[in-house]
Design a protein around this motif. Structure first.
Motif, PDB file in Angstrom:
ATOM      1  N   ALA A  47       0.834  -1.207   0.000  1.00 47.39           N
ATOM      2  CA  ALA A  47       0.000   0.000   0.000  1.00 47.39           C
ATOM      3  C   ALA A  47       0.871   1.259   0.000  1.00 47.39           C
ATOM      4  N   TYR A  59     -12.016  -6.788  -4.308  1.00 45.66           N
ATOM      5  CA  TYR A  59     -10.938  -5.911  -3.868  1.00 45.66           C
ATOM      6  C   TYR A  59      -9.616  -6.310  -4.521  1.00 45.66           C
ATOM      7  N   LYS A  60      -8.886  -5.302  -5.021  1.00 49.56           N
ATOM      8  CA  LYS A  60      -7.542  -5.511  -5.557  1.00 49.56           C
ATOM      9  C   LYS A  60      -6.694  -4.298  -5.203  1.00 49.56           C
ATOM     10  N   PHE A  61      -5.380  -4.486  -5.197  1.00 51.44           N
ATOM     11  CA  PHE A  61      -4.509  -3.324  -5.121  1.00 51.44           C
ATOM     12  C   PHE A  61      -4.530  -2.612  -6.477  1.00 51.44           C
ATOM     13  N   ARG A  62      -4.574  -1.286  -6.452  1.00 54.60           N
ATOM     14  CA  ARG A  62      -4.575  -0.541  -7.707  1.00 54.60           C
ATOM     15  C   ARG A  62      -3.228  -0.710  -8.407  1.00 54.60           C
ATOM     16  N   PHE A 114      -6.591   0.920  -3.147  1.00 55.64           N
ATOM     17  CA  PHE A 114      -7.379  -0.230  -3.588  1.00 55.64           C
ATOM     18  C   PHE A 114      -8.190   0.090  -4.835  1.00 55.64           C
ATOM     19  N   PRO A 165      -5.739  -8.485  -1.513  1.00 58.26           N
ATOM     20  CA  PRO A 165      -6.913  -7.993  -0.778  1.00 58.26           C
ATOM     21  C   PRO A 165      -8.160  -8.872  -0.933  1.00 58.26           C
ATOM     22  N   ASP A 167      -1.268  -8.139  -6.456  1.00 53.75           N
ATOM     23  CA  ASP A 167      -2.441  -7.260  -6.508  1.00 53.75           C
ATOM     24  C   ASP A 167      -3.721  -7.977  -6.095  1.00 53.75           C
TER      25      ASP A 167
END
Length: 424
Positions: A260, A288-291, A272, A327, A324
């Protein structure tokens, strides 16, 4: 009356040496006795306190778990069981040690470790010695679509020229049973094979075994005889997913915090990425994913290529190694996803696929997953042509929905994490 044809590996000594019985009658006693005798001596069975009993039971349990998991995984295409012996046996013994630790039962480390080494040697030796014999030898009746089949490392396909096996022993015969040009003498030949206990397979069964895919122009029943996967295993899997996510969460939170921070430092925007996806029983949910892309950049709902200009520097790295996706452990805790299952598609893409891909909605009969059979076999797919092939993999997974294919997918996923196969 002696059978007209003889099936390969049908003699009693072949059944003994190649079957699970040989592992149970010879392998299991060796794996238990060798380390026990070395540590406790020849008369250890006259006195078996709890510590010795627990150790022996742990070795037996880990050996049996490894044996039946490896044998069941071997029936799936591309299994490469030899590469999974070490992680599978190691995992089985780790589970045994964990069970002893949490139940506070005593055991002898030296003997248990000896059983682990003996199991490794036994399974590796058995794999390499029996490798040639485990490759199926299949005769092909040269009519219809059967002529298009090609062999693999698991299948030795041999095309017949006459309706006779010519005293060659085969594991089975494959034919296109709906071929319009199948002559009467070949139909009689197939009947003779059946009477001789030589299995006759329709081309669909062998094609699925070779490709790991199920055709999507029609629906077919799965292993349980209906279009519905096992509700019992589905329930057990949900419990395992929930417990596994709870146990992993404390380990993953520090890594997720670091990721993050890197995302925030790399480019402006939220950490996110939340996107509506189509889930279990066609219920929409927020995944949900990491951007991994620049914020507020327009474009397609799917990644165009590995060089998509919208992907950030950090995003390229976390996508390659699937970081990614971390989450989504919260989606698993909420019951929206599983660790393993068909990959959930965005709501907009799902509407597109529904119009162009037959039976697309059937993939929602099981919970979507972070990884799945299509991901480990094909990689990334977004266009309709690629999605059609991906859907064939999803159907294969649903048809063979079981613990064994989930274990195989888990092992293949670990390999992907180190190679970045199929990432975009």
């Amino acid at each position: 009356m002696k059978p007209e044809f003889e099936r390969r590996h049908s003699r009693w000594y072949e059944k003994l040496l190649l079957g699970a019985g040989f592992h149970l009658v010879v392998g299991l006693p060796l794996v238990v006795l060798v380390p026990s005798l070395e540590r406790w001596g020849w008369e250890f069975w006259h006195h078996l306190p709890d510590v010795r009993t627990n150790t022996i039971l742990a070795i037996i349990g880990a050996f049996l778990a490894s044996l039946f998991t490896l044998r069941n995984m071997n029936r799936f295409p591309g299994a490469q069981v030899g590469a999974y012996i070490t992680p599978m046996v190691s995992f089985a013994f780790l589970i045994a040690v964990a069970a002893l630790f949490f139940t506070r039962e005593g055991y002898t480390r030296q003997v248990l470790f000896g059983g682990y080494l003996a199991s490794m040697l036994w399974f590796h030796a058995g794999f390499f010695i029996g490798k040639r014999f485990r490759r199926l030898k299949i005769a092909i009746v040269p009519f219809g679509d059967a002529r298009k089949l090609r062999g693999t490392r698991q299948l030795d396909l041999r095309v017949l020229t006459t309706p006779d096996l010519d005293q060659v022993r085969f594991d089975g015969v494959v034919a296109d049973l709906y071929a319009k040009d199948l002559p009467a003498e070949w139909e009689k030949f197939l009947a003779r094979c059946t009477l001789s206990r030589v299995p006759v397979y329709h081309i669909k069964q062998i094609r699925e075994n070779v490709t790991g895919r199920v055709r999507i122009d029609r629906l077919s029943e799965n292993e349980f005889g209906s279009l519905l996967p096992s509700s019992l295993y589905s329930g057990v899997k949900r419990i395992v997913d929930f417990i596994g996510a709870l146990l992993l969460l404390p380990l993953l939170l520090p890594l997720m915090a670091v990721v993050a921070i890197l995302i925030k430092r790399d480019s402006p925007g939220p950490v996110f990425f939340l996107q509506p996806r189509m889930g279990y029983r066609q219920r929409p949910f927020l995944m949900y994913k990491f951007r991994s892309m620049y914020h507020d950049m327009s474009g397609e709902d799917f990644t165009i290529s590995e060089d998509d200009p919208r992907i950030t520097r950090v995003g390229r790295w976390i996508r390659k190694y699937r970081i990614d996706e971390l989450p989504q452990i919260f989606n698993i805790l909420k019951g929206q996803m599983s660790f393993i299952g068909p990959r959930p598609e965005s709501a907009s893409l799902s509407e597109w696929y529904e119009e162009d891909v037959p039976f697309f909605s059937y993939r929602h009969v099981v919970r979507p997953g972070i990884t799945g059979w299509a991901q480990v076999e094909q990689g990334y797919a977004a266009e309709v042509d690629g999605m059609s092939k991906k859907l064939q993999y999803d159907f294969y997974y649903i048809k063979h929905f079981s613990l064994w294919i989930d274990v195989l997918i888990t092992l293949k996923t670990v390999r992907i994490l180190f190679t970045g196969f199929g990432a975009r």
